[in-house]
Design a protein around this motif. Structure first.
Motif, PDB file in Angstrom:
ATOM      1  N   LYS A 144       8.374  23.284 -83.061  1.00  0.00           N
ATOM      2  CA  LYS A 144       7.309  23.613 -84.016  1.00  0.00           C
ATOM      3  C   LYS A 144       7.870  23.690 -85.436  1.00  0.00           C
TER       4      LYS A 144
ATOM      5  N   VAL B 185       7.884  20.255 -86.810  1.00  0.00           N
ATOM      6  CA  VAL B 185       6.519  19.825 -87.105  1.00  0.00           C
ATOM      7  C   VAL B 185       6.065  20.436 -88.427  1.00  0.00           C
TER       8      VAL B 185
ATOM      9  N   ALA C 262       3.815  19.366 -81.510  1.00  0.00           N
ATOM     10  CA  ALA C 262       5.198  19.564 -81.071  1.00  0.00           C
ATOM     11  C   ALA C 262       5.374  19.089 -79.632  1.00  0.00           C
TER      12      ALA C 262
END
Length: 108
Positions: free
Chosen positions: A44, A47, A37
């Motif tokens: 996140k 991701v 990230a």
């Protein structure tokens, strides 16, 4: 120039593996989700989304994801839109006085 614009420049104007090597400098050979990230300037959550749909190559053991740096680099190289015949570097890009102005906005 906004952070989004800078990241777009880095990702779309990397000239071969040396640019990606510079981008990955200082990161371990096996990356975690927070490291990816940070590296890609993503959340996140995004991701994890890319991990789930296979956009980012990785391995899951239990609830933990492990992202090999070399495989992520290969995926980025494969997805590059850089023109191999382009002889311009990042230093050749015109930058205006407005820090939030997107480079190439007139080309749309």
């Amino acid at each position: 120039m906004s952070r989004r614009t800078v990241i777009g420049i880095v990702m779309t104007n990397v000239e071969g593996p040396s640019g990606l090597e510079e981008m990955f400098r200082g990161y371990p050979r096996v990356l975690t989700v927070p490291e990816v990230a940070d590296l890609l300037r993503m959340t996140k959550t995004n991701v994890y989304r890319w991990l789930k749909d296979g956009t980012i190559p990785a391995y899951k053991l239990g609830s933990s994801w492990f992202i090999p740096q070399d495989q992520l680099r290969e995926a980025l190289e494969a997805g590059s839109n850089a023109n191999p015949n382009n002889t311009k570097s990042l230093a050749d890009l015109p930058l205006g006085d407005d820090p939030d102005e997107e480079v190439g906005a007139d080309d749309r």
